[in-house]
Design a protein around this motif. Structure first.
Motif, PDB file in Angstrom:
ATOM      1  N   THR A 378      11.069   0.430  -3.300  1.00  0.00           N
ATOM      2  CA  THR A 378      10.758   0.751  -1.845  1.00  0.00           C
ATOM      3  C   THR A 378       9.382   0.385  -1.982  1.00  0.00           C
ATOM      4  O   THR A 378       9.413  -0.113  -0.878  1.00  0.00           O
ATOM      5  CB  THR A 378      11.178   2.447  -2.033  1.00  0.00           C
ATOM      6  OG1 THR A 378      12.547   2.927  -2.346  1.00  0.00           O
ATOM      7  CG2 THR A 378      10.543   3.195  -0.809  1.00  0.00           C
ATOM      8  N   GLU A 379       8.697  -0.343  -2.992  1.00  0.00           N
ATOM      9  CA  GLU A 379       7.480  -0.314  -2.872  1.00  0.00           C
ATOM     10  C   GLU A 379       7.500  -1.976  -2.369  1.00  0.00           C
ATOM     11  O   GLU A 379       6.495  -1.844  -1.138  1.00  0.00           O
ATOM     12  CB  GLU A 379       7.175  -0.176  -4.060  1.00  0.00           C
ATOM     13  CG  GLU A 379       6.207   1.043  -4.681  1.00  0.00           C
ATOM     14  CD  GLU A 379       5.435   1.633  -4.076  1.00  0.00           C
ATOM     15  OE1 GLU A 379       4.542   0.760  -3.292  1.00  0.00           O
ATOM     16  OE2 GLU A 379       5.827   2.762  -3.573  1.00  0.00           O
ATOM     17  N   VAL A 380       8.287  -2.238  -3.051  1.00  0.00           N
ATOM     18  CA  VAL A 380       8.742  -4.198  -2.347  1.00  0.00           C
ATOM     19  C   VAL A 380       8.805  -4.493  -0.984  1.00  0.00           C
ATOM     20  O   VAL A 380       8.497  -5.315  -0.539  1.00  0.00           O
ATOM     21  CB  VAL A 380      10.112  -5.122  -3.553  1.00  0.00           C
ATOM     22  CG1 VAL A 380       9.753  -6.258  -3.315  1.00  0.00           C
ATOM     23  CG2 VAL A 380       8.786  -4.722  -4.479  1.00  0.00           C
ATOM     24  N   SER A 381       9.712  -3.378  -0.501  1.00  0.00           N
ATOM     25  CA  SER A 381      10.203  -3.289   0.735  1.00  0.00           C
ATOM     26  C   SER A 381       9.512  -3.015   1.839  1.00  0.00           C
ATOM     27  O   SER A 381       9.386  -3.706   2.649  1.00  0.00           O
ATOM     28  CB  SER A 381      11.585  -2.385   0.727  1.00  0.00           C
ATOM     29  OG  SER A 381      13.093  -2.557   0.283  1.00  0.00           O
ATOM     30  N   ARG A 382       8.219  -2.413   1.135  1.00  0.00           N
ATOM     31  CA  ARG A 382       7.424  -1.736   1.772  1.00  0.00           C
ATOM     32  C   ARG A 382       7.082  -3.201   2.511  1.00  0.00           C
ATOM     33  O   ARG A 382       5.929  -4.048   3.399  1.00  0.00           O
ATOM     34  CB  ARG A 382       6.466  -0.667   2.019  1.00  0.00           C
ATOM     35  CG  ARG A 382       5.001  -0.354   2.443  1.00  0.00           C
ATOM     36  CD  ARG A 382       4.410   1.012   1.961  1.00  0.00           C
ATOM     37  NE  ARG A 382       3.316   1.456   2.893  1.00  0.00           N
ATOM     38  CZ  ARG A 382       3.484   1.621   4.255  1.00  0.00           C
ATOM     39  NH1 ARG A 382       4.581   1.947   4.549  1.00  0.00           N
ATOM     40  NH2 ARG A 382       2.466   1.991   4.930  1.00  0.00           N
ATOM     41  N   ASP A 383       6.108  -3.767   0.938  1.00  0.00           N
ATOM     42  CA  ASP A 383       5.392  -5.030   0.857  1.00  0.00           C
ATOM     43  C   ASP A 383       5.983  -5.468   1.964  1.00  0.00           C
ATOM     44  O   ASP A 383       5.162  -6.975   2.588  1.00  0.00           O
ATOM     45  CB  ASP A 383       5.453  -5.543  -0.350  1.00  0.00           C
ATOM     46  CG  ASP A 383       4.609  -4.477  -1.610  1.00  0.00           C
ATOM     47  OD1 ASP A 383       4.173  -4.006  -1.061  1.00  0.00           O
ATOM     48  OD2 ASP A 383       4.611  -4.940  -3.011  1.00  0.00           O
ATOM     49  N   PHE A 384       7.499  -6.382   2.179  1.00  0.00           N
ATOM     50  CA  PHE A 384       8.025  -7.460   2.775  1.00  0.00           C
ATOM     51  C   PHE A 384       7.703  -7.013   4.072  1.00  0.00           C
ATOM     52  O   PHE A 384       7.122  -7.849   5.659  1.00  0.00           O
ATOM     53  CB  PHE A 384       9.646  -7.241   2.539  1.00  0.00           C
ATOM     54  CG  PHE A 384       9.887  -7.808   3.128  1.00  0.00           C
ATOM     55  CD1 PHE A 384      10.161  -9.471   3.451  1.00  0.00           C
ATOM     56  CD2 PHE A 384      11.057  -7.712   4.421  1.00  0.00           C
ATOM     57  CE1 PHE A 384      11.009 -10.480   4.269  1.00  0.00           C
ATOM     58  CE2 PHE A 384      11.724  -7.994   5.464  1.00  0.00           C
ATOM     59  CZ  PHE A 384      11.731  -9.548   5.812  1.00  0.00           C
ATOM     60  N   GLY A 385       8.055  -5.222   4.447  1.00  0.00           N
ATOM     61  CA  GLY A 385       7.559  -4.970   5.910  1.00  0.00           C
ATOM     62  C   GLY A 385       6.190  -4.816   6.648  1.00  0.00           C
ATOM     63  O   GLY A 385       6.665  -5.374   7.383  1.00  0.00           O
ATOM     64  N   LEU A 386       5.161  -4.957   5.874  1.00  0.00           N
ATOM     65  CA  LEU A 386       4.171  -5.007   5.968  1.00  0.00           C
ATOM     66  C   LEU A 386       3.216  -7.050   5.615  1.00  0.00           C
ATOM     67  O   LEU A 386       2.788  -6.582   6.922  1.00  0.00           O
ATOM     68  CB  LEU A 386       3.006  -4.604   4.947  1.00  0.00           C
ATOM     69  CG  LEU A 386       3.004  -2.554   4.792  1.00  0.00           C
ATOM     70  CD1 LEU A 386       2.416  -2.542   3.900  1.00  0.00           C
ATOM     71  CD2 LEU A 386       2.409  -2.213   5.518  1.00  0.00           C
ATOM     72  N   TRP A 387       4.361  -7.414   5.340  1.00  0.00           N
ATOM     73  CA  TRP A 387       3.897  -8.753   5.238  1.00  0.00           C
ATOM     74  C   TRP A 387       4.532  -9.355   6.499  1.00  0.00           C
ATOM     75  O   TRP A 387       3.844 -10.186   7.377  1.00  0.00           O
ATOM     76  CB  TRP A 387       4.787  -9.631   3.738  1.00  0.00           C
ATOM     77  CG  TRP A 387       4.774 -10.865   4.362  1.00  0.00           C
ATOM     78  CD1 TRP A 387       3.670 -11.611   3.354  1.00  0.00           C
ATOM     79  CD2 TRP A 387       5.553 -11.576   4.693  1.00  0.00           C
ATOM     80  NE1 TRP A 387       3.751 -12.553   3.343  1.00  0.00           N
ATOM     81  CE2 TRP A 387       5.605 -13.250   4.130  1.00  0.00           C
ATOM     82  CE3 TRP A 387       7.050 -11.290   5.395  1.00  0.00           C
ATOM     83  CZ2 TRP A 387       5.984 -13.646   4.672  1.00  0.00           C
ATOM     84  CZ3 TRP A 387       8.323 -12.506   5.239  1.00  0.00           C
ATOM     85  CH2 TRP A 387       7.506 -13.728   5.445  1.00  0.00           C
ATOM     86  N   LEU A 388       5.915  -9.215   7.129  1.00  0.00           N
ATOM     87  CA  LEU A 388       6.601  -9.491   7.782  1.00  0.00           C
ATOM     88  C   LEU A 388       5.995  -8.798   9.331  1.00  0.00           C
ATOM     89  O   LEU A 388       5.409  -9.922  10.383  1.00  0.00           O
ATOM     90  CB  LEU A 388       7.860  -9.253   8.000  1.00  0.00           C
ATOM     91  CG  LEU A 388       8.557  -9.623   9.179  1.00  0.00           C
ATOM     92  CD1 LEU A 388       8.863 -11.488   9.179  1.00  0.00           C
ATOM     93  CD2 LEU A 388      10.255  -9.387   9.489  1.00  0.00           C
ATOM     94  N   ASN A 389       5.435  -7.746   9.590  1.00  0.00           N
ATOM     95  CA  ASN A 389       4.499  -7.082  10.842  1.00  0.00           C
ATOM     96  C   ASN A 389       3.155  -8.131  10.572  1.00  0.00           C
ATOM     97  O   ASN A 389       3.096  -8.940  11.925  1.00  0.00           O
ATOM     98  CB  ASN A 389       3.976  -6.215  10.740  1.00  0.00           C
ATOM     99  CG  ASN A 389       4.852  -5.072  10.983  1.00  0.00           C
ATOM    100  OD1 ASN A 389       6.343  -5.192  11.488  1.00  0.00           O
ATOM    101  ND2 ASN A 389       4.595  -3.720  10.427  1.00  0.00           N
TER     102      ASN A 389
END
Length: 423
Positions: A378-389
């Motif tokens: 979940t933490e890595v997925s959130r990192d990806f979401g913030l990075w892509l935004n």
């Protein structure tokens, strides 16, 4: 127990008759009823159906219609939907083939091209008794498989000759819309080569990819890998795939097998591998996604996604728009997961001296799983979401301002992709 072809033919015709009759019966049993005139017309239609699907009548009609289709392993319409050239049925096997081509397939799927209204004849020809299909029997001159259904030898011969029209190319021809290559064989001399798309090979590869993605066997294997449990099945993943679509919204207009593939053909990357002189694990920075190798590898894909989102902004969200958005986002994820593999297969424990967050250490270094008690996926997925935004807002020059809704969606896509990859 082996069933004779003649029995399969009878069962096939009866099944088609029953399907047609059921459609009429449904019209007779509508909620508000039908008028006497309509009922009489429907009853007459049922009588006609019973007559048309009498075995000898139907086979005679099928023999006439067979020329409207071609059974093929290689079809010209995949090159261009309006191409009219010859299709080729090539069933010869070469078990020692040095290349991946249709001759290396043990049981190549046979496609049907032509008038969609005559595809029932194609299905007839592909009835299989366990030894061979009706098409193979007829191609070998074994007409006797239909003899028990005919009233005479002449009628049997008529059926066989008619049905063979779907198997034979009497006058091979190319077409202006087909691919053509002039291959030099001497001074001012050429062979004209017309390469054809192998629907049989495309069908085999399609099923291999679909099996690796969606089969229960692969799901169990990925789950075992994720839990670090033994498995008798290897986890298979095809990265950097491209997809072409043939036929648009009507794939059946190209061929029968193309319709079964929803028009899709998977393309594998054929580019030369990137040369890497020295492997360098990501030791600096909390977020590996900000690393140069990730940004440079995904820059083009992120720009494509940004351009699409900008174009789609004035329109209401539709299934087509959402599917295209997710397709581009998943391509970006595929590139990232492929890059992550090189770190995940590095010497275990390499991340101990890095500045990576604990969650990303668990992701990129399997040895680090024990370092983090939380849900690192979940933490890595959130990192990806913030990075892509952030990347989308930057490459769009602030034309896109994405908030929590987009973040949650990117996070869900990433979480699913990580689990599918077995991490």
């Amino acid at each position: 127990m082996q069933i004779e072809i003649s029995m399969l033919v009878q069962a096939y015709i009866e099944q088609r008759r029953q399907t047609k009759s059921d459609e009429i019966e449904k019209k007779k049993n509508v909620k508000n009823g039908v008028s006497e005139t309509e009922l009489a017309n429907l009853n007459e239609l049922i009588k006609i159906i019973h007559q048309d699907f009498e075995v000898q009548t139907w086979l005679t009609n099928a023999a006439v219609r067979a020329k409207q289709i071609s059974l093929a392993t290689h079809a010209v319409k995949f090159t261009h939907g309006s191409a009219k050239g010859s299709n080729i049925l090539a069933l010869a096997l070469n078990t020692d083939a040095p290349y991946l081509d249709s001759s290396a397939i043990i049981a190549p799927a046979v496609d049907a091209v032509g008038n969609a209204a005559a595809l029932d004849v194609a299905k007839l020809l592909q009835l299989d008794d366990g030894n061979a299909t009706l098409a193979i029997y007829l191609s070998q001159g074994d007409d006797h498989v239909l003899r028990s259904l005919a009233s005479s030898d002449e009628q049997c011969q008529l059926w066989a000759d008619g049905l063979r029209q779907a198997l034979e190319v009497k006058t091979p021809s190319s077409h202006t819309l087909a691919k053509q290559i002039y291959f030099p064989v001497g001074e001012n001399q050429y062979h004209l080569i017309s390469p054809l798309y192998s629907s049989a090979l495309a069908h085999e590869l399609f099923h291999q990819v679909q099996h690796s993605r969606f089969s229960d066997e692969m799901k169990v294997a990925r789950e075992a890998y994720r839990k670090k449990q033994p498995s008798d099945v290897d986890v298979v993943r095809y990265s950097n795939l491209a997809v072409t679509i043939s036929g648009g919204s009507k794939p059946q207009n190209i061929s029968q097998l193309n319709s079964k593939r929803y028009g899709k053909t998977y393309l594998f990357p054929c580019s030369a591998p990137d040369w890497k002189s020295l492997y360098k694990p990501p030791m600096i920075g909390l977020n590996w996604l900000d690393n140069h190798e990730v940004v440079s590898q995904t820059d083009y894909l992120v720009k494509l996604l940004a351009e699409f989102l900008i174009k789609a902004k004035p329109f209401d969200s539709t299934l087509c728009i959402r599917q295209r958005r997710d397709q581009l986002a998943n391509q970006t994820l595929d590139s990232i997961l492929t890059l992550a593999t090189s770190h995940q297969t590095n010497t275990r424990g390499w991340s101990q001296e890095s500045e990576l967050s604990l969650a990303q250490q668990c992701w990129l270094d399997p040895q680090a799983d024990h370092l983090y008690d939380g849900d690192w996926q979940t933490e890595v997925s959130r990192d990806f979401g913030l990075w892509l935004n952030n990347r989308l807002e930057k490459v769009s020059q602030q034309q896109l301002m994405l908030g929590s809704e987009a973040l949650q969606h990117w996070q869900t896509l990433c979480h699913d992709a990580i689990r599918e990859a077995g991490r």
